[in-house]
Write a protein that holds these residues in place. Structure first.
Motif, PDB file in Angstrom:
ATOM      1  N   VAL A 149       0.838  -1.202   0.000  1.00 17.50           N
ATOM      2  CA  VAL A 149       0.000   0.000   0.000  1.00 17.50           C
ATOM      3  C   VAL A 149       0.872   1.249   0.000  1.00 17.50           C
ATOM      4  O   VAL A 149       0.657   2.177  -0.791  1.00 17.50           O
ATOM      5  N   VAL A 150       1.870   1.283   0.860  1.00 14.01           N
ATOM      6  CA  VAL A 150       2.751   2.444   0.950  1.00 14.01           C
ATOM      7  C   VAL A 150       3.447   2.702  -0.381  1.00 14.01           C
ATOM      8  O   VAL A 150       3.489   3.840  -0.871  1.00 14.01           O
ATOM      9  N   SER A 151       3.990   1.669  -0.989  1.00 14.66           N
ATOM     10  CA  SER A 151       4.760   1.834  -2.220  1.00 14.66           C
ATOM     11  C   SER A 151       3.914   2.443  -3.330  1.00 14.66           C
ATOM     12  O   SER A 151       4.360   3.351  -4.049  1.00 14.66           O
ATOM     13  N   ARG A 152       2.697   1.969  -3.473  1.00 18.69           N
ATOM     14  CA  ARG A 152       1.838   2.499  -4.547  1.00 18.69           C
ATOM     15  C   ARG A 152       1.418   3.942  -4.273  1.00 18.69           C
ATOM     16  O   ARG A 152       1.358   4.771  -5.197  1.00 18.69           O
ATOM     17  N   LEU A 153       1.156   4.263  -3.012  1.00 16.55           N
ATOM     18  CA  LEU A 153       0.816   5.645  -2.682  1.00 16.55           C
ATOM     19  C   LEU A 153       2.010   6.567  -2.906  1.00 16.55           C
ATOM     20  O   LEU A 153       1.858   7.703  -3.362  1.00 16.55           O
ATOM     21  N   LEU A 154       3.215   6.089  -2.601  1.00 20.55           N
ATOM     22  CA  LEU A 154       4.412   6.897  -2.820  1.00 20.55           C
ATOM     23  C   LEU A 154       4.611   7.228  -4.299  1.00 20.55           C
ATOM     24  O   LEU A 154       5.185   8.267  -4.638  1.00 20.55           O
ATOM     25  N   GLN A 155       4.139   6.348  -5.162  1.00 20.51           N
ATOM     26  CA  GLN A 155       4.296   6.565  -6.603  1.00 20.51           C
ATOM     27  C   GLN A 155       3.206   7.453  -7.185  1.00 20.51           C
ATOM     28  O   GLN A 155       3.182   7.687  -8.394  1.00 20.51           O
ATOM     29  N   GLY A 156       2.313   7.940  -6.334  1.00 24.57           N
ATOM     30  CA  GLY A 156       1.271   8.826  -6.813  1.00 24.57           C
ATOM     31  C   GLY A 156       0.053   8.115  -7.363  1.00 24.57           C
ATOM     32  O   GLY A 156      -0.827   8.752  -7.965  1.00 24.57           O
ATOM     33  N   LYS A 162      -8.336  -3.550  -1.059  1.00 22.38           N
ATOM     34  CA  LYS A 162      -9.026  -4.254   0.024  1.00 22.38           C
ATOM     35  C   LYS A 162      -8.314  -5.572   0.259  1.00 22.38           C
ATOM     36  O   LYS A 162      -8.322  -6.456  -0.609  1.00 22.38           O
ATOM     37  N   GLY A 163      -7.646  -5.670   1.402  1.00 21.54           N
ATOM     38  CA  GLY A 163      -6.883  -6.864   1.716  1.00 21.54           C
ATOM     39  C   GLY A 163      -7.268  -7.409   3.073  1.00 21.54           C
ATOM     40  O   GLY A 163      -8.308  -7.063   3.655  1.00 21.54           O
ATOM     41  N   ARG A 164      -6.414  -8.245   3.600  1.00 15.57           N
ATOM     42  CA  ARG A 164      -6.662  -8.856   4.910  1.00 15.57           C
ATOM     43  C   ARG A 164      -6.608  -7.821   6.028  1.00 15.57           C
ATOM     44  O   ARG A 164      -7.352  -7.904   6.992  1.00 15.57           O
ATOM     45  N   TYR A 165      -5.711  -6.832   5.875  1.00 15.88           N
ATOM     46  CA  TYR A 165      -5.468  -5.886   6.965  1.00 15.88           C
ATOM     47  C   TYR A 165      -5.960  -4.472   6.671  1.00 15.88           C
ATOM     48  O   TYR A 165      -6.247  -3.722   7.597  1.00 15.88           O
ATOM     49  N   PHE A 166      -6.015  -4.090   5.403  1.00 21.36           N
ATOM     50  CA  PHE A 166      -6.307  -2.699   5.062  1.00 21.36           C
ATOM     51  C   PHE A 166      -7.387  -2.602   3.997  1.00 21.36           C
ATOM     52  O   PHE A 166      -7.454  -3.430   3.070  1.00 21.36           O
ATOM     53  N   ASP A 167      -8.222  -1.588   4.147  1.00 21.78           N
ATOM     54  CA  ASP A 167      -9.275  -1.285   3.187  1.00 21.78           C
ATOM     55  C   ASP A 167      -9.147   0.198   2.825  1.00 21.78           C
ATOM     56  O   ASP A 167      -9.578   1.076   3.568  1.00 21.78           O
ATOM     57  N   VAL A 168      -8.504   0.468   1.690  1.00 27.09           N
ATOM     58  CA  VAL A 168      -8.210   1.837   1.261  1.00 27.09           C
ATOM     59  C   VAL A 168      -9.013   2.097  -0.004  1.00 27.09           C
ATOM     60  O   VAL A 168      -8.892   1.362  -0.989  1.00 27.09           O
ATOM     61  N   GLN A 169      -9.823   3.136   0.003  1.00 33.78           N
ATOM     62  CA  GLN A 169     -10.740   3.391  -1.102  1.00 33.78           C
ATOM     63  C   GLN A 169     -10.423   4.723  -1.799  1.00 33.78           C
ATOM     64  O   GLN A 169     -10.453   5.778  -1.183  1.00 33.78           O
ATOM     65  N   ASP A 170     -10.065   4.637  -3.081  1.00 36.03           N
ATOM     66  CA  ASP A 170      -9.901   5.815  -3.936  1.00 36.03           C
ATOM     67  C   ASP A 170      -9.027   6.883  -3.278  1.00 36.03           C
ATOM     68  O   ASP A 170      -9.394   8.042  -3.182  1.00 36.03           O
ATOM     69  N   TYR A 171      -7.832   6.465  -2.848  1.00 37.78           N
ATOM     70  CA  TYR A 171      -6.946   7.352  -2.084  1.00 37.78           C
ATOM     71  C   TYR A 171      -5.759   7.760  -2.949  1.00 37.78           C
ATOM     72  O   TYR A 171      -5.124   6.925  -3.594  1.00 37.78           O
ATOM     73  N   VAL A 172      -5.448   9.022  -2.936  1.00 39.27           N
ATOM     74  CA  VAL A 172      -4.298   9.526  -3.685  1.00 39.27           C
ATOM     75  C   VAL A 172      -3.627  10.620  -2.871  1.00 39.27           C
ATOM     76  O   VAL A 172      -4.299  11.394  -2.180  1.00 39.27           O
ATOM     77  N   LEU A 173      -2.310  10.672  -2.916  1.00 36.60           N
ATOM     78  CA  LEU A 173      -1.541  11.655  -2.144  1.00 36.60           C
ATOM     79  C   LEU A 173      -0.909  12.679  -3.083  1.00 36.60           C
ATOM     80  O   LEU A 173      -0.282  12.324  -4.080  1.00 36.60           O
ATOM     81  N   ARG A 174      -1.047  13.949  -2.715  1.00 35.59           N
ATOM     82  CA  ARG A 174      -0.443  15.040  -3.458  1.00 35.59           C
ATOM     83  C   ARG A 174       0.160  16.064  -2.492  1.00 35.59           C
ATOM     84  O   ARG A 174      -0.427  16.308  -1.430  1.00 35.59           O
TER      85      ARG A 174
END
Length: 364
Positions: A149-156, A162-174
């Motif tokens: 999850v971290v790696s993909r968010l770092l790449q923009g 949705k996995g065993r531990y995390f459920d992140v929906q339509d999230y993007v960092l700028r």
């Protein structure tokens, strides 16, 4: 392909690395000490610093402990060239929050930040916080999903996961990384799950200090694993250095630190009690008498200036790119290494027709 050889230091986030009762190295884990140490390392030509993360001191709870991520942000603003690698234990930060922090420090440093993923060995740090200390392989399963999850968010990337531990929906960092695809990801750990994780998600594997043959075997195993189109994995080594004009002088200095380290027996007993026995690092560190953390002098960088330089060149030939070093007393020995050993390493490289890192420069 072997990348240019680089030298880095461990920040003193929880005091001396070899012995805690050394009159030449009073205990000091303060921000001021670490700031001055890293700035001096940068002046001396070191290319990297590793800031280990602990919320409480892993050796003795009444001793000071520097907070890694706030310190890393400050170091990013104060330095101009050195790479700042900051460790992270996944259970302590949600991946969305951590990715945002990492991108912030990456931008402050202008592209000199890196994450060191470690999956925790100090039981009280998590248990006393109410987080819980999962079984070894479970921690690695959690860390695997966390870093994906971290790696993909770092790449923009705009991420839905949705996995065993995390459920992140339509999230993007700028803003995303302004200087490269994303900060570099270092991974520590030598167990089977750790090796699989670094092969799948890491850029650089940190190996704990141990003899050359053992390191070469570890590198061969992990380097041969498929990478699904990712660039070849790179390798770093932790090591404690004792270099002197002669081997006899180096061994005398080593013996002095070994004797001082014996006084830390009660502290080491606490650490052993608090450590997951499945952690391979701790198993490796019990193989021989040594000083320093993360393998310390087991890497064999104890000897004359020429001997230590030669061993470093041999490790580099085996695939080690980054040497993350410990010393004691730190400032004096860090300077000695920069003035006496690094030039000998560079000369050996030139003598063998090898390229020398662009960051090679005179000692200040």
């Amino acid at each position: 392909m072997t990348h240019p050889l680089r030298f880095g230091i461990w920040a003193l986030v929880h005091g001396p690395r070899a012995a805690h009762q050394d009159p030449e190295e009073p205990y000091d884990a303060s921000w001021e000490r670490n700031r001055d140490l890293v700035l001096r390392a940068e002046e001396l030509g070191y290319e990297s610093t590793l800031v280990a993360q602990h919320t409480i001191n892993p050796h003795q709870e009444d001793l000071d402990q520097l907070e890694a991520w706030s310190a890393a942000a400050a170091l990013a603003a104060l330095t101009s060239r050195i790479e700042i690698i900051t460790a992270i234990k996944p259970y302590l930060y949600h991946p969305v929050v951590l990715a945002k922090m990492a991108l912030g420090i990456e931008n402050i440093s202008r592209g000199r930040f890196a994450i060191n993923l470690v999956n925790a060995w100090n039981r009280p740090e998590l248990e006393r916080a109410g987080i819980g200390f999962a079984e070894h392989d479970e921690r690695y399963a959690y860390g695997r999903e966390w870093i994906s999850v971290v790696s993909r968010l770092l790449q923009g990337e705009r991420l839905t996961h949705k996995g065993r531990y995390f459920d992140v929906q339509d999230y993007v960092l700028r803003p995303k990384d302004l200087y490269r695809e994303r900060p570099r990801i270092y991974v520590g750990g030598e167990s089977g799950p750790a090796r699989a994780l670094v092969a799948d998600h890491g850029d650089v594997w940190f190996v704990n200090g141990q003899p050359l043959a053992d390191v070469a075997s570890l590198i061969h195993d992990v380097a041969s694993r498929p990478r699904d189109g990712a660039p070849p994995l790179r390798f770093g080594l932790s090591a404690f250095v004792i270099a002197r004009p002669t081997a006899a002088e180096a061994e005398a200095a080593h013996e002095r630190l070994l004797r001082l380290a014996e006084r830390d027996a009660p502290m080491k007993a606490i650490q052993k009690e608090n450590t997951d026995p499945k952690v391979v690092m701790m198993q490796t560190m019990q193989k021989s008498a040594r000083v320093g953390s993360n393998g310390g002098t087991a890497a064999g960088l104890v000897g004359s200036y020429e001997e230590v330089a030669g061993r470093i060149v041999d490790f580099h030939a085996a695939g080690i790119e980054l040497f993350t070093l410990q010393f004691q007393p730190f400032e004096a020995e860090m300077k000695r290494f920069a003035e006496e050993v690094i030039p000998r390493v560079r000369q050996r490289q030139r003598d063998h027709g090898l390229s020398v890192a662009d960051s090679d420069r005179r000692v200040g």
